[in-house]
Design an enzyme around this catalytic site. Structure first.
Site, mmCIF file in Angstrom:
data_model
loop_
_atom_site.group_PDB
_atom_site.id
_atom_site.type_symbol
_atom_site.label_atom_id
_atom_site.label_comp_id
_atom_site.label_asym_id
_atom_site.label_seq_id
_atom_site.Cartn_x
_atom_site.Cartn_y
_atom_site.Cartn_z
ATOM 1 N N ASP A 41 -0.600 5.685 33.901
ATOM 2 C CA ASP A 41 -1.288 5.096 35.053
ATOM 3 C C ASP A 41 -2.590 4.460 34.555
ATOM 4 O O ASP A 41 -3.030 4.699 33.439
ATOM 5 C CB ASP A 41 -1.604 6.200 36.071
ATOM 6 C CG ASP A 41 -2.379 5.683 37.264
ATOM 7 O OD1 ASP A 41 -1.990 4.637 37.819
ATOM 8 O OD2 ASP A 41 -3.397 6.300 37.640
ATOM 9 N N SER A 42 -3.207 3.683 35.444
ATOM 10 C CA SER A 42 -4.479 3.065 35.107
ATOM 11 C C SER A 42 -5.620 4.090 35.030
ATOM 12 O O SER A 42 -6.664 3.807 34.464
ATOM 13 C CB SER A 42 -4.821 2.017 36.174
ATOM 14 O OG SER A 42 -4.756 2.603 37.453
ATOM 15 N N CYS A 60 1.820 3.954 37.980
ATOM 16 C CA CYS A 60 0.864 3.053 38.627
ATOM 17 C C CYS A 60 1.619 1.937 39.346
ATOM 18 O O CYS A 60 2.378 1.189 38.720
ATOM 19 C CB CYS A 60 -0.040 2.465 37.552
ATOM 20 S SG CYS A 60 -1.209 1.256 38.163
ATOM 21 N N GLU A 115 -11.336 8.488 45.507
ATOM 22 C CA GLU A 115 -12.042 9.010 44.327
ATOM 23 C C GLU A 115 -13.377 9.651 44.724
ATOM 24 O O GLU A 115 -13.847 10.571 44.073
ATOM 25 C CB GLU A 115 -12.227 7.908 43.283
ATOM 26 C CG GLU A 115 -10.871 7.432 42.795
ATOM 27 C CD GLU A 115 -10.804 6.985 41.363
ATOM 28 O OE1 GLU A 115 -11.851 6.861 40.705
ATOM 29 O OE2 GLU A 115 -9.667 6.743 40.900
ATOM 30 N N CYS A 164 0.585 3.120 46.370
ATOM 31 C CA CYS A 164 -0.526 3.278 45.421
ATOM 32 C C CYS A 164 -0.640 4.764 45.093
ATOM 33 O O CYS A 164 -0.452 5.613 45.975
ATOM 34 C CB CYS A 164 -1.823 2.769 46.055
ATOM 35 S SG CYS A 164 -3.286 3.076 45.049
ATOM 36 N N HIS A 214 -3.052 6.651 44.753
ATOM 37 C CA HIS A 214 -4.097 7.414 45.432
ATOM 38 C C HIS A 214 -3.739 7.814 46.871
ATOM 39 O O HIS A 214 -4.343 8.709 47.436
ATOM 40 C CB HIS A 214 -5.387 6.598 45.467
ATOM 41 C CG HIS A 214 -6.067 6.495 44.137
ATOM 42 N ND1 HIS A 214 -5.424 6.028 43.016
ATOM 43 C CD2 HIS A 214 -7.333 6.803 43.746
ATOM 44 C CE1 HIS A 214 -6.274 6.048 41.992
ATOM 45 N NE2 HIS A 214 -7.428 6.509 42.411
HETATM 46 N N1 DGL Z 1 -3.017 3.277 40.012
HETATM 47 C C1 DGL Z 1 -3.286 2.140 40.848
HETATM 48 C C2 DGL Z 1 -2.045 1.879 41.730
HETATM 49 O O1 DGL Z 1 -1.216 2.730 41.950
HETATM 50 C C3 DGL Z 1 -4.513 2.336 41.701
HETATM 51 C C4 DGL Z 1 -5.816 2.329 40.914
HETATM 52 C C5 DGL Z 1 -6.106 1.006 40.261
HETATM 53 O O2 DGL Z 1 -6.398 0.021 40.953
HETATM 54 O O3 DGL Z 1 -6.048 0.961 39.032
HETATM 55 O O4 DGL Z 1 -1.897 0.791 42.218
#
Ligand code: DGL
Length: 268
Positions: free
Chosen positions: A13-14, A76, A155, A187, A189
């Site tokens: 993931d990012s 991600c 976050e 997403c 989150h």
């Molecule tokens: N992990 C990203 C997603 O699921 C969200 C966080 C980001 O923008 O890097 O889209």
């Protein structure tokens, strides 16, 4: 390349958001070893250009392949939306991505074929969810909404905060006006916002948590390919990050629902 069932599943993931997928995997597949990669130095991806996201994604894929993972999971949504093909082109092992998982989840639960999708601006602009849904079911109407503010709010830990509630009402109004019956949380989150989002959309709209559907899809694929770990030992979990930012442990624990063991910092 021949993978061994004892090898780990690679999840990336990012940042820390993909830990929602790790959490679902740990619950569904308690004997699988997992290696997680979170690009915490360069998060967020959701507002970056497609070219940059593809470049970062290739680096992460190569890192995990060197760790000899047996399966790659793109946790991600943003990377899955614009760089899934990069991963598939580089990978010698099977690849699963959250968008395919979320799309199949939505097809499964929608009753009136009116599906809403929320995600980062990059995910929504890519139209990847609508494409994935229409590949399997052309009779479903898909309505999308970018929700750029949800990532920072989660976050910050504002999971049940008046500001988040008002933000959700604002973002979801256009989707509710289309009488959606299903809402895909596109997403990493957003699963943390499930109680607040369910309150906002009301009990008749079903939420699709792509982390959950990803865990089910992973279990099915491992079984089908003979790659499920037959050992009934306590699994090993390793977490690789590119930075340990302020409040990392607290944020990570919020996503994982437990402490983060074995955190390693990767310097590129
Ligand atoms: N992990 C990203 C997603 O699921 C969200 C966080 C980001 O923008 O890097 O889209």
């Amino acid at each position: 390349m021949h993978s061994s069932p004892n090898n780990a599943i690679g999840v990336f993931d990012s940042g820390v958001g993909g830990l929602t997928v790790v959490r679902a995997l740990m619950e569904r597949l308690p004997f699988e070893n997992i290696i997680y990669f979170g690009d915490t130095a360069r998060v967020p991806y959701g507002v970056k250009s497609v070219e940059t996201i593809r470049h970062f994604t290739a680096q992460i894929t190569q890192f995990l392949l060197q760790k000899e993972v047996k399966l790659l999971i793109i946790a991600c949504n943003t990377m899955a939306a614009v760089a899934a093909q990069v991963v598939r082109d580089l990978s010698s092992v099977p690849v699963l991505d959250v968008i395919e998982a979320g799309a199949l989840g939505a097809i499964d639960v929608t009753r009136r074929k009116q599906v809403g999708v929320i995600g980062t601006p990059t995910t929504i602009n890519s139209n990847a969810y609508a494409r994935a849904i229409h590949q399997h079911a052309t009779n479903i109407r898909v309505y999308s909404q970018a929700c750029a503010l949800f990532v920072p709010l989660v976050e910050e830990g504002w999971l049940d905060h008046e500001v988040t509630r008002l933000t959700a009402q604002e973002y979801l109004r256009p989707l509710l006006a289309q009488h959606i019956d299903t809402l895909v949380l596109g997403c990493t989150h957003y699963p943390l916002l499930i109680p607040l989002l369910q309150d906002t959309v009301g009990p008749d709209v079903r939420l699709v948590d792509s982390a959950e559907t990803m865990a089910q899809q992973t279990a099915a694929l491992l079984e089908q390919m003979g790659l499920a770990n037959p050992q009934r030992l306590v699994p090993e979990y390793h977490f690789y990050v590119t930075d340990v930012p302020l409040r990392f442990q607290a944020i990570g624990e919020r996503f994982m629902g437990r402490a983060l063991p074995n955190v390693h910092v990767v310097k590129w």
